[in-house]
Write a protein that holds these residues in place. Structure first.
Motif, PDB file in Angstrom:
ATOM      1  N   ASP A  14      -5.291  -5.213  12.378  1.00 54.70           N
ATOM      2  CA  ASP A  14      -6.316  -5.230  13.674  1.00 54.70           C
ATOM      3  C   ASP A  14      -7.098  -3.801  13.781  1.00 54.70           C
ATOM      4  OD1 ASP A  14      -3.665  -3.466  13.765  1.00 54.70           O
ATOM      5  OD2 ASP A  14      -3.496  -3.942  15.791  1.00 54.70           O
ATOM      6  N   HIS A  15      -6.748  -2.845  13.023  1.00 57.54           N
ATOM      7  CA  HIS A  15      -7.534  -1.561  12.880  1.00 57.54           C
ATOM      8  C   HIS A  15      -7.792  -1.295  11.617  1.00 57.54           C
ATOM      9  CE1 HIS A  15      -3.088  -0.653  12.327  1.00 57.54           C
ATOM     10  NE2 HIS A  15      -3.509   0.392  11.435  1.00 57.54           N
ATOM     11  N   HIS A  16      -7.966  -2.134  10.527  1.00 55.76           N
ATOM     12  CA  HIS A  16      -8.641  -1.875   8.966  1.00 55.76           C
ATOM     13  C   HIS A  16      -8.856  -3.180   8.816  1.00 55.76           C
ATOM     14  CE1 HIS A  16      -7.197   2.170   8.652  1.00 55.76           C
ATOM     15  NE2 HIS A  16      -5.771   1.762   8.695  1.00 55.76           N
ATOM     16  N   GLU A  17     -10.367  -3.340   8.564  1.00 53.28           N
ATOM     17  CA  GLU A  17     -11.205  -4.508   8.323  1.00 53.28           C
ATOM     18  C   GLU A  17     -10.846  -4.782   6.743  1.00 53.28           C
ATOM     19  OE1 GLU A  17     -13.932  -8.005   8.500  1.00 53.28           O
ATOM     20  OE2 GLU A  17     -12.813  -6.547   9.990  1.00 53.28           O
ATOM     21  N   HIS A  18     -10.657  -3.933   5.969  1.00 52.59           N
ATOM     22  CA  HIS A  18     -10.333  -4.316   4.581  1.00 52.59           C
ATOM     23  C   HIS A  18      -8.861  -4.875   4.679  1.00 52.59           C
ATOM     24  CE1 HIS A  18      -7.898  -0.595   4.359  1.00 52.59           C
ATOM     25  NE2 HIS A  18      -8.721  -0.004   5.024  1.00 52.59           N
ATOM     26  N   CYS A  19      -7.869  -4.543   5.483  1.00 49.16           N
ATOM     27  CA  CYS A  19      -6.525  -5.021   5.433  1.00 49.16           C
ATOM     28  C   CYS A  19      -6.410  -6.449   6.010  1.00 49.16           C
ATOM     29  CB  CYS A  19      -5.670  -4.142   5.925  1.00 49.16           C
ATOM     30  SG  CYS A  19      -4.993  -2.787   5.261  1.00 49.16           S
ATOM     31  N   ARG A  20      -7.407  -6.687   6.975  1.00 52.62           N
ATOM     32  CA  ARG A  20      -7.741  -8.127   7.441  1.00 52.62           C
ATOM     33  C   ARG A  20      -8.054  -9.027   6.524  1.00 52.62           C
ATOM     34  NH1 ARG A  20     -11.126 -11.448   8.801  1.00 52.62           N
ATOM     35  NH2 ARG A  20     -12.892 -10.002   8.525  1.00 52.62           N
ATOM     36  N   ARG A  21      -9.172  -8.537   5.769  1.00 52.68           N
ATOM     37  CA  ARG A  21      -9.744  -9.435   4.879  1.00 52.68           C
ATOM     38  C   ARG A  21      -9.035  -9.749   3.510  1.00 52.68           C
ATOM     39  NH1 ARG A  21     -14.061  -5.956   5.361  1.00 52.68           N
ATOM     40  NH2 ARG A  21     -13.747  -4.919   3.267  1.00 52.68           N
ATOM     41  N   HIS A  22      -8.205  -8.663   3.298  1.00 49.97           N
ATOM     42  CA  HIS A  22      -6.916  -8.730   2.122  1.00 49.97           C
ATOM     43  C   HIS A  22      -5.736  -9.757   2.583  1.00 49.97           C
ATOM     44  CE1 HIS A  22      -3.367  -6.899  -0.082  1.00 49.97           C
ATOM     45  NE2 HIS A  22      -4.015  -8.057  -0.607  1.00 49.97           N
ATOM     46  N   ALA A  23      -5.324  -9.632   3.932  1.00 48.19           N
ATOM     47  CA  ALA A  23      -4.251 -10.689   4.322  1.00 48.19           C
ATOM     48  C   ALA A  23      -4.779 -11.864   4.441  1.00 48.19           C
ATOM     49  CB  ALA A  23      -3.663 -10.111   5.801  1.00 48.19           C
ATOM     50  N   GLU A  24      -6.031 -12.339   4.653  1.00 53.61           N
ATOM     51  CA  GLU A  24      -6.487 -13.491   4.684  1.00 53.61           C
ATOM     52  C   GLU A  24      -6.569 -14.142   3.621  1.00 53.61           C
ATOM     53  OE1 GLU A  24     -10.172 -13.408   6.906  1.00 53.61           O
ATOM     54  OE2 GLU A  24      -9.373 -13.211   8.965  1.00 53.61           O
ATOM     55  N   ALA A  25      -7.398 -13.158   2.564  1.00 48.31           N
ATOM     56  CA  ALA A  25      -7.418 -13.867   0.970  1.00 48.31           C
ATOM     57  C   ALA A  25      -5.852 -14.043   0.473  1.00 48.31           C
ATOM     58  CB  ALA A  25      -8.031 -12.997   0.341  1.00 48.31           C
ATOM     59  N   ALA A  26      -4.970 -13.260   0.806  1.00 49.13           N
ATOM     60  CA  ALA A  26      -3.586 -13.513  -0.018  1.00 49.13           C
ATOM     61  C   ALA A  26      -3.063 -14.860   0.687  1.00 49.13           C
ATOM     62  CB  ALA A  26      -2.920 -12.123   0.301  1.00 49.13           C
ATOM     63  N   ALA A  65       2.612 -14.883  -8.145  1.00 43.56           N
ATOM     64  CA  ALA A  65       1.549 -14.887  -7.773  1.00 43.56           C
ATOM     65  C   ALA A  65       1.671 -15.125  -6.129  1.00 43.56           C
ATOM     66  CB  ALA A  65       0.529 -15.566  -8.191  1.00 43.56           C
ATOM     67  N   VAL A  66       2.419 -16.109  -5.851  1.00 41.93           N
ATOM     68  CA  VAL A  66       2.820 -16.658  -4.440  1.00 41.93           C
ATOM     69  C   VAL A  66       3.789 -15.442  -3.846  1.00 41.93           C
ATOM     70  CG1 VAL A  66       3.955 -18.054  -3.100  1.00 41.93           C
ATOM     71  CG2 VAL A  66       2.304 -18.979  -4.588  1.00 41.93           C
ATOM     72  N   ARG A  67       4.611 -14.992  -4.460  1.00 39.03           N
ATOM     73  CA  ARG A  67       5.325 -13.972  -4.034  1.00 39.03           C
ATOM     74  C   ARG A  67       4.911 -12.627  -3.685  1.00 39.03           C
ATOM     75  NH1 ARG A  67      10.910 -12.919  -3.903  1.00 39.03           N
ATOM     76  NH2 ARG A  67      11.745 -10.800  -4.084  1.00 39.03           N
ATOM     77  N   ALA A  68       3.867 -12.222  -4.666  1.00 40.58           N
ATOM     78  CA  ALA A  68       3.250 -10.889  -4.588  1.00 40.58           C
ATOM     79  C   ALA A  68       1.967 -10.952  -3.349  1.00 40.58           C
ATOM     80  CB  ALA A  68       2.525 -10.756  -5.756  1.00 40.58           C
ATOM     81  N   SER A  69       1.408 -12.336  -3.341  1.00 40.64           N
ATOM     82  CA  SER A  69       0.533 -12.520  -2.259  1.00 40.64           C
ATOM     83  C   SER A  69       1.054 -12.388  -0.865  1.00 40.64           C
ATOM     84  CB  SER A  69      -0.278 -13.750  -2.461  1.00 40.64           C
ATOM     85  OG  SER A  69      -0.945 -13.689  -3.775  1.00 40.64           O
ATOM     86  N   GLU A  70       2.406 -12.994  -0.784  1.00 42.37           N
ATOM     87  CA  GLU A  70       3.203 -13.154   0.453  1.00 42.37           C
ATOM     88  C   GLU A  70       3.273 -11.711   0.915  1.00 42.37           C
ATOM     89  OE1 GLU A  70       5.064 -17.494   0.573  1.00 42.37           O
ATOM     90  OE2 GLU A  70       6.109 -15.816  -0.536  1.00 42.37           O
ATOM     91  N   ALA A  71       3.936 -11.034  -0.173  1.00 43.91           N
ATOM     92  CA  ALA A  71       4.278  -9.753   0.267  1.00 43.91           C
ATOM     93  C   ALA A  71       3.016  -8.663   0.857  1.00 43.91           C
ATOM     94  CB  ALA A  71       5.044  -8.930  -0.823  1.00 43.91           C
ATOM     95  N   SER A  72       2.033  -8.712   0.033  1.00 41.88           N
ATOM     96  CA  SER A  72       1.022  -8.031   0.147  1.00 41.88           C
ATOM     97  C   SER A  72       0.210  -8.426   1.565  1.00 41.88           C
ATOM     98  CB  SER A  72      -0.149  -8.104  -0.938  1.00 41.88           C
ATOM     99  OG  SER A  72      -0.955  -6.980  -0.697  1.00 41.88           O
ATOM    100  N   ALA A  73      -0.003  -9.829   1.947  1.00 43.60           N
ATOM    101  CA  ALA A  73      -0.200 -10.229   3.128  1.00 43.60           C
ATOM    102  C   ALA A  73       0.443  -9.803   4.308  1.00 43.60           C
ATOM    103  CB  ALA A  73      -0.593 -11.951   3.245  1.00 43.60           C
ATOM    104  N   ALA A  74       1.531  -9.851   4.387  1.00 44.91           N
ATOM    105  CA  ALA A  74       2.517  -9.183   5.262  1.00 44.91           C
ATOM    106  C   ALA A  74       2.160  -7.738   5.715  1.00 44.91           C
ATOM    107  CB  ALA A  74       4.160  -9.266   4.925  1.00 44.91           C
ATOM    108  N   ALA A  75       2.235  -6.813   4.617  1.00 45.79           N
ATOM    109  CA  ALA A  75       2.025  -5.403   4.610  1.00 45.79           C
ATOM    110  C   ALA A  75       0.804  -5.307   5.166  1.00 45.79           C
ATOM    111  CB  ALA A  75       2.308  -5.060   3.110  1.00 45.79           C
ATOM    112  N   CYS A  76      -0.416  -5.759   4.513  1.00 40.59           N
ATOM    113  CA  CYS A  76      -1.643  -5.756   5.116  1.00 40.59           C
ATOM    114  C   CYS A  76      -1.900  -6.346   6.353  1.00 40.59           C
ATOM    115  CB  CYS A  76      -2.575  -6.039   4.127  1.00 40.59           C
ATOM    116  SG  CYS A  76      -3.099  -4.436   2.752  1.00 40.59           S
ATOM    117  N   GLY A  77      -1.428  -7.306   6.597  1.00 40.64           N
ATOM    118  CA  GLY A  77      -1.475  -7.955   8.040  1.00 40.64           C
ATOM    119  C   GLY A  77      -1.165  -7.147   9.051  1.00 40.64           C
ATOM    120  N   ALA A  78      -0.370  -6.214   8.601  1.00 42.50           N
ATOM    121  CA  ALA A  78       0.295  -5.482   9.937  1.00 42.50           C
ATOM    122  C   ALA A  78      -0.723  -4.410  10.316  1.00 42.50           C
ATOM    123  CB  ALA A  78       1.500  -4.713   9.358  1.00 42.50           C
ATOM    124  N   HIS A  79      -1.675  -4.184   9.272  1.00 43.95           N
ATOM    125  CA  HIS A  79      -2.814  -3.099   9.446  1.00 43.95           C
ATOM    126  C   HIS A  79      -4.282  -3.909   9.916  1.00 43.95           C
ATOM    127  CE1 HIS A  79      -0.127  -0.169   8.178  1.00 43.95           C
ATOM    128  NE2 HIS A  79       0.002  -0.768   7.181  1.00 43.95           N
TER     129      HIS A  79
END
Length: 114
Positions: free
Chosen positions: A88-100, A72-86
């Motif tokens: 600034d222009h996708h609110e859903h990605c910001r929320r996802h990166a924060e939650a991850a 879960a930590v590994r999957a969350s880190e990877a997903s946070a990094a990928a969505c975190g890159a977006h």
């Protein structure tokens, strides 16, 4: 084992699964985000599985619990990094990166108590 730390991990896993799923739906609607969708789906599924295993309480196989939490930590880190890159222009990605990221913190804190 701290019940408070366990409860925070359970809550974070649940929130991360829900937010990851929502972000996946939003990314699919946008299109062109296949790698990020794959990582978000992995994150949601692994967090859901970790939540179920952890919610059973004590008495299970310690190696299984540790393994699913590590996944879960590994999957969350990877997903946070990928969505975190977006973020600034996708609110859903910001929320996802924060939650991850919050999930990584809470699960890692609990994992140290095992």
């Amino acid at each position: 084992m701290s019940d408070d730390t366990r409860d925070r991990a359970l809550d974070a896993l649940h929130v991360c699964e829900q937010v990851s799923t929502g972000c996946t739906v939003a990314m699919a609607a946008i299109g062109g985000m296949a790698p990020e969708i794959h990582l978000a789906l992995d994150c949601a599924d692994v967090c859901a599985a970790a939540h179920r295993v952890l919610a059973r309480g004590e008495g299970g196989d310690a190696a299984t619990v540790a393994g699913i939490l590590d996944a879960a930590v590994r999957a969350s880190e990877a997903s946070a990094a990928a969505c975190g890159a977006h973020a600034d222009h996708h609110e859903h990605c910001r929320r996802h990166a924060e939650a991850a990221r919050a999930c990584v913190e809470a699960v890692t804190a609990f994992r140290t108590t095992l």
